[in-house]
Design a protein around this motif. Structure first.
Motif, PDB file in Angstrom:
ATOM      1  N   PRO A 172       0.835  -1.219   0.000  1.00 25.02           N
ATOM      2  CA  PRO A 172       0.000   0.000   0.000  1.00 25.02           C
ATOM      3  C   PRO A 172       0.865   1.264   0.000  1.00 25.02           C
ATOM      4  N   GLN A 173       0.353   2.329  -0.675  1.00 17.85           N
ATOM      5  CA  GLN A 173       1.143   3.572  -0.736  1.00 17.85           C
ATOM      6  C   GLN A 173       1.055   4.372   0.555  1.00 17.85           C
ATOM      7  N   HIS A 174      -0.097   4.304   1.221  1.00 17.15           N
ATOM      8  CA  HIS A 174      -0.305   5.046   2.477  1.00 17.15           C
ATOM      9  C   HIS A 174      -0.877   4.068   3.510  1.00 17.15           C
ATOM     10  N   VAL A 175      -0.313   4.102   4.715  1.00 17.61           N
ATOM     11  CA  VAL A 175      -0.768   3.187   5.768  1.00 17.61           C
ATOM     12  C   VAL A 175      -1.235   3.997   6.973  1.00 17.61           C
ATOM     13  N   VAL A 176      -2.448   3.698   7.460  1.00 17.28           N
ATOM     14  CA  VAL A 176      -2.914   4.292   8.716  1.00 17.28           C
ATOM     15  C   VAL A 176      -3.186   3.151   9.683  1.00 17.28           C
ATOM     16  N   ALA A 233      -7.029  13.960   3.098  1.00 15.75           N
ATOM     17  CA  ALA A 233      -8.212  13.097   3.203  1.00 15.75           C
ATOM     18  C   ALA A 233      -8.154  12.282   4.499  1.00 15.75           C
ATOM     19  N   ILE A 234      -6.979  11.781   4.833  1.00 16.85           N
ATOM     20  CA  ILE A 234      -6.837  10.957   6.042  1.00 16.85           C
ATOM     21  C   ILE A 234      -7.024  11.817   7.296  1.00 16.85           C
ATOM     22  N   ALA A 235      -6.377  12.980   7.331  1.00 17.28           N
ATOM     23  CA  ALA A 235      -6.524  13.864   8.501  1.00 17.28           C
ATOM     24  C   ALA A 235      -7.966  14.350   8.624  1.00 17.28           C
TER      25      ALA A 235
END
Ligand SMILES: Nc1ncnc2c1ncn2[C@@H]1O[C@H](COP(=O)(O)OP(=O)(O)OP(=O)(O)O)[C@@H](O)[C@H]1O
Ligand SMILES: Cc1ncc(COP(=O)(O)O)c(N)n1
Length: 295
Positions: A172-176, A233-235
């Motif tokens: 994945p490019q972004h992980v939360v 978008a995540i924040a």
């Protein structure tokens, strides 16, 4: 009719929650709340309420593919998210669609419901890792899911940060990594491949957190669909889910749902009491009714 702004579209590929706090229902409410036209492809039907999952029926993979193709051939999607995928067969079908349609994808790697009921077969974890993770623009595991994906115990913030790096290496490019299961503050760890950011919020002392993961990932997909950069978008989704938990209506006898439309309420007053918002068209309805014999 004159179009004043573009219609943003987002697709959820997830299971149905009859209690409507999680799954496809939570996703569609989130899309609506954030001004995005929501599309849905059902993967499974669950008989579920705030207390637990009573029964599950997985839908045939061909039907899942057919739903995705039907909406994308006609309407299209600016972003998509996955929720409950239940088995390897479903994951394979969904991954094939994501690749073929080149979807911008948020993956919520749902494994269990809040009460502990399994929503993903154990044999499917490897398929999730090898087939779907490399296609994910964003992935949002909670702590137990991150432990399964990394094979390590995760308790401290440093361990969450390490887990984010390990999962990032899986594609994945972004992980939360979501911290809702932490006993302390619900800090989420966000890693974009370069920087680690701690997304902090106060812990809200409430049992009503059913569907928080679904709502959070749907909000990320909605904001991506609206053209926001992924980090924003995540924040933004973190702010949105915090407000939604704060305004939870407190219904059901177990883990109740959150309030998806909280930012349209005044001081947390539930929407249905705010008739002034719908008075223009509701007055027209009353006028029509009073023009007939039935009052
Ligand atoms: N009590 C709480 N107070 C504030 N924020 C919370 C609380 N519980 C969860 N969150 C936040 O909600 C989001 C979802 O996190 P969580 O860890 O609950 O996901 P999840 O376990 O996948 O959810 P679910 O399985 O219930 O859908 C995260 O941003 C998390 O920090
Ligand atoms: C159909 C479906 N999808 C996802 C979840 C996870 O949400 P939660 O962990 O809040 O129960 C769920 N319970 N049901």
């Amino acid at each position: 009719m004159e179009q004043t702004s573009p219609t943003y579209r987002a697709l959820t590929i997830a299971g149905s929650d009859s209690g409507a706090g999680a799954g496809i229902q939570a996703d569609l409410k989130t899309f609506a709340a954030l001004g995005v036209y929501g599309l849905s492809a059902l993967t499974a039907i669950t008989a579920q309420n705030t207390q637990g999952v009573r029964a599950v029926l997985e839908l045939p993979s061909t039907l899942i593919t057919a739903q995705i193709d039907a909406v994308l051939e006609d309407i299209g999607a600016d972003a998509a998210k996955t929720g409950m995928l239940s088995s390897s067969a479903v994951i394979e079908a969904v991954a094939e669609c994501v690749q073929r349609w080149q979807l911008r994808l948020v993956v919520d790697p749902v494994m269990r419901a809040k009460g502990g009921d399994p929503l993903l077969a154990e044999e499917a974890v490897e398929t999730l890792r090898t087939r779907l993770l490399p296609l994910a623009e964003v992935i949002t595991p909670n702590l137990p899911e991150a432990e399964v994906l990394t094979g390590s115990r995760i308790e401290t913030l440093d361990e969450m940060k390490e887990a984010a790096r390990v999962i990032h290496a899986q594609g994945p490019q972004h992980v939360v990594i979501k911290g809702g299961h932490r006993v302390e503050e619900p800090v989420d760890i966000y890693f974009d491949g370069e920087q680690i950011v701690e997304l902090r919020a106060e812990r809200i002392d409430t049992p009503h957190t059913h569907g928080t993961g679904c709502t959070f990932s749907a909000a990320i997909a909605a904001l991506i669909a609206r053209g926001r950069p992924v980090g924003t978008a995540i924040a933004g989704a973190k702010q949105y889910i915090t407000g939604a938990i704060q305004h939870a209506p407190g219904i059901g006898h177990g883990h109740g749902p959150v309030e998806h439309f909280w930012m349209y309420t005044e001081q947390g007053t539930p929407l249905p009491t705010q008739e002034q918002h719908w008075s223009p068209w509701f007055n027209r309805a009353k006028e029509q009714l009073h023009g007939t014999d039935t009052h």
